[in-house]
Design a protein around this motif. Structure first.
Motif, PDB file in Angstrom:
ATOM      1  N   GLU A  55      -4.755  -0.064  -7.010  1.00 16.20           N
ATOM      2  CA  GLU A  55      -4.250   0.301  -5.694  1.00 16.20           C
ATOM      3  C   GLU A  55      -4.325  -0.886  -4.743  1.00 16.20           C
ATOM      4  OE1 GLU A  55      -4.960   3.670  -2.218  1.00 16.20           O
ATOM      5  OE2 GLU A  55      -6.228   3.598  -4.001  1.00 16.20           O
ATOM      6  N   THR A  60       2.339   1.776  -3.411  1.00 17.12           N
ATOM      7  CA  THR A  60       1.370   2.304  -4.368  1.00 17.12           C
ATOM      8  C   THR A  60       1.198   3.802  -4.195  1.00 17.12           C
ATOM      9  OG1 THR A  60       0.195   0.191  -4.336  1.00 17.12           O
ATOM     10  CG2 THR A  60      -0.988   2.081  -5.227  1.00 17.12           C
ATOM     11  N   GLU A  61       1.135   4.251  -2.929  1.00 17.21           N
ATOM     12  CA  GLU A  61       0.992   5.682  -2.669  1.00 17.21           C
ATOM     13  C   GLU A  61       2.202   6.455  -3.166  1.00 17.21           C
ATOM     14  OE1 GLU A  61       0.291   6.119   1.451  1.00 17.21           O
ATOM     15  OE2 GLU A  61      -1.691   5.175   1.424  1.00 17.21           O
ATOM     16  N   GLY A  80      -4.673  -1.999   2.096  1.00 13.22           N
ATOM     17  CA  GLY A  80      -3.729  -1.825   3.189  1.00 13.22           C
ATOM     18  C   GLY A  80      -3.900  -2.795   4.340  1.00 13.22           C
ATOM     19  N   SER A 128       0.824  -1.200   0.000  1.00 10.02           N
ATOM     20  CA  SER A 128       0.000   0.000   0.000  1.00 10.02           C
ATOM     21  C   SER A 128       0.863   1.257   0.000  1.00 10.02           C
ATOM     22  CB  SER A 128      -0.924   0.002   1.222  1.00 10.02           C
ATOM     23  OG  SER A 128      -1.725   1.161   1.258  1.00 10.02           O
TER      24      SER A 128
END
Length: 296
Positions: free
Chosen positions: A127, A113-114, A130, A110
């Protein structure tokens, strides 16, 4: 001059109300308790036997109520002891370990991806979730063993048996953990009750079996899990965990379960792995399944 004799009644200590034999008995009980503690500290602890032993010890040192068994309840004994794992893996520690490694991996995915999105506020379809709940992953204990439940959304496209590439890191973590155990591992495929008829699958049975085989092959080839411990089965729509009466329930029923068998189930299946072949099994050619269907 004669010596004056003191009566025995005056020599007795008025504060000492216990009989003289009680001191010896108390010392004996203390020695027995020390002996049992020493035995427990030197042995590999089996949960069931420890419960029975401690319950028997409690009964020996005190008085059991009528109808009370010598086996102590789990809440009284198990939390206060840290058991050493014997030949059977500890289901509790396995569940904790799986939840920990998969949770950490999802957090890493996660965060990655951010970072790749460059801090933009928009969400993308790729995405990474998390948490385990967002990924549709649940690990629990059942009577047959430890069950790792993987919902379709994160691992498969609708109507497909190909494992999504974005789910590879999670399956890698599962395989790393399961490699440490020699228990039989069953991979089970499940679907909802919506009929399927595609180019590749004519029924939910075939789809569920194909998905189970995809996960099995991943575990064996990429995950390096011993293939002799693996088996796959497809149940189609016939073993739902919830009624197929809403989209949310159908989503939960579309799943693959990785089951680490323990206890009698594991012993039964492990015993068949090394079973000798039936008489004449190696004498003739392997039957052609497609030819068999044509004959029917």
């Amino acid at each position: 001059m004669s010596e004056q004799r003191i009566p025995k009644s005056k020599l007795k200590d008025p504060n000492n109300t216990a009989p003289n034999w009680m001191t010896t008995f108390s010392d004996l009980m203390s020695l027995l308790l020390t002996f049992f503690v020493l035995l427990l500290s030197m042995a590999s602890l089996d949960q069931q036997r420890v419960k029975e032993a401690l319950g028997s010890l409690r009964g020996a040192l005190g008085v059991l109520e009528q109808g009370t068994k010598t086996e102590e309840g789990k809440k009284e004994i198990l939390p206060s002891l840290e058991f050493i794992e014997t030949d059977e893996p500890s289901a509790r520690s396995l569940v904790h370990r799986l939840n920990t490694v998969m949770g950490k991996k999802l957090e890493e995915m996660s965060e990655g991806t951010e970072t790749a999105r460059g801090g933009e506020g928009s969400e993308t379809e790729s995405e990474a979730p998390g948490t385990l709940e967002e990924a549709g992953i649940k690990v629990g204990r059942e009577e047959r063993g430890v069950v790792i439940r993987l919902e379709e959304s994160f691992f498969f496209d609708s109507g497909s048996a190909d494992v999504k590439e974005k789910s590879y890191p999670i399956l890698d973590e599962i395989a790393k953990v399961l490699k440490d155990y020699d228990n039989t591992i069953m991979v089970e495929g499940h679907t909802d009750n919506v009929p399927i008829r595609s180019r590749y699958f004519s029924s939910n049975w075939e789809l569920s079996t194909a998905r189970a085989l995809s996960v099995l092959k991943f575990m064996s080839k990429r995950g390096q899990v011993d293939p002799q411990l693996l088996c796959a089965v497809g149940y189609g729509e016939y073993r739902p965990i919830l009624p197929n009466d809403s989209p949310e329930n159908k989503k939960k029923n579309r799943r693959v379960e990785i089951v680490v068998l323990t206890g009698r189930d594991n012993e039964t299946r492990s015993g068949t792995q090394n079973a000798p072949p039936s008489a004449g099994a190696e004498d003739g050619p392997i039957p052609d399944f497609e030819e068999f269907l044509k004959e029917e």
